[in-house]
Design a protein around this motif. Structure first.
Motif, PDB file in Angstrom:
ATOM      1  N   ASP A 145      72.578  54.005  42.680  1.00  0.00           N
ATOM      2  CA  ASP A 145      71.360  54.443  43.635  1.00  0.00           C
ATOM      3  C   ASP A 145      70.314  54.775  42.534  1.00  0.00           C
ATOM      4  N   ARG A 146      69.221  54.781  43.422  1.00  0.00           N
ATOM      5  CA  ARG A 146      67.695  54.952  42.671  1.00  0.00           C
ATOM      6  C   ARG A 146      67.092  55.736  43.544  1.00  0.00           C
ATOM      7  N   GLN A 161      61.647  53.298  43.735  1.00  0.00           N
ATOM      8  CA  GLN A 161      61.985  52.224  42.840  1.00  0.00           C
ATOM      9  C   GLN A 161      62.626  50.851  43.764  1.00  0.00           C
ATOM     10  N   VAL A 184      68.682  44.672  41.919  1.00  0.00           N
ATOM     11  CA  VAL A 184      68.182  45.844  42.618  1.00  0.00           C
ATOM     12  C   VAL A 184      67.916  45.670  43.972  1.00  0.00           C
TER      13      VAL A 184
END
Length: 286
Positions: free
Chosen positions: A240-241, A245, A223
């Motif tokens: 994508d986040r 996050q 991540v």
């Protein structure tokens, strides 16, 4: 803070690979930051970005062992970087010579144009060099140690030495953060997610995450690497986040890195890196 020459362990003879301070030396920004654990994120992030340039991805897919033996391939890359950074002058020059021979020998064929090309084409070498330096600055901005504008400039100018040894055209190498960012931005239209990038994406971004202790930290690192890519680069990978996050993950990892730095200070890390080079250097028969 300047790092002194590391003490040579008694079991290691002077016939090793750190007979002098090498290309950068104890007063360099390069020495200060390269041994830190968070710099591993820069190597991973640079690889992610490099594979978005189709000619590089074709080369890795067709002429590299990365797909079949990623751990060994990553270990060799790390060994080269360690030798160039912390090895003595002779070891660093030898490593660069061996790498240049490898790059000139391997070829790939563009699946669209059918053009065959070598890994040592100047624009490919420049892309690899610049993506790594861009990621290093992003990592230090995000995870520390914070570098002043002057230190960033010093670091980029130091890395011109590495660029020259790895075959880049020196006049094309950015030496300011502004010019480096402009280069990366200018390359964006050339980036793409190709069919031969899919296996690489699956390797570094597994579709299914198994939440157990053994996989939790690697997932966090993945991540973090995604968070180091910019928006357009993440979109090309289709990963994508929400921003929160990435930020939560960054804060947790930053705390882990800071704890590691307190446990093993930077000068001790430099000594350990130099000891590793004495034991094994890229391109050395010993």
């Amino acid at each position: 803070m300047a790092a002194p020459v590391s003490p040579r362990p008694k079991r290691i003879k002077f016939s090793g690979h750190t007979a002098d301070d090498g290309l950068f030396g104890p007063d360099s920004v390069t020495w200060r930051i390269s041994a830190l654990p968070q710099l591993g994120l820069a190597a991973h992030g640079a690889a992610m970005l490099q594979m978005l340039l189709p000619p590089v991805m074709h080369m890795i897919d067709q002429a590299s062992t990365f797909r079949t033996n990623p751990a060994s391939r990553a270990e060799l890359t790390a060994l080269f970087g360690r030798t160039l950074t912390y090895g003595d002058t002779a070891a660093a020059n030898r490593a660069a010579e061996v790498l240049a021979k490898i790059h000139h020998r391997v070829t790939a064929t563009d699946p669209v144009s059918a053009r065959t090309y070598h890994a040592d084409e100047p624009d490919l070498l420049l892309w690899v060099h610049n993506t790594l330096q861009w990621m290093v600055l992003r990592v230090t901005d995000s995870y520390g140690p914070a570098l002043s504008d002057a230190n960033k400039s010093t670091y980029l100018n130091e890395q011109v030495i590495a660029a020259r040894l790895t075959g880049c055209t020196v006049d094309d190498v950015p030496t300011t953060e502004k010019d480096l960012s402009a280069y990366i931005e200018g390359m964006t239209p050339r980036l793409a997610m190709g069919s031969d990038t899919i296996w690489f994406k699956k390797m570094v971004f597994p579709a299914r995450i198994v939440w157990r202790p053994a996989t939790y930290l690697p997932h966090m690192m993945g991540v973090a690497v995604a968070g180091l890519l910019n928006y357009e680069q993440r979109q090309l990978y289709g990963v994508d986040r929400p921003a929160w996050q990435f930020e939560t993950n960054r804060k947790i990892l930053k705390g882990i890195f800071e704890a590691e730095a307190r446990k093993v200070p930077v000068l001790s890390r430099i000594s350990l890196e130099r000891q590793k080079v004495d034991e094994k250097a890229f391109g050395s028969p010993h």
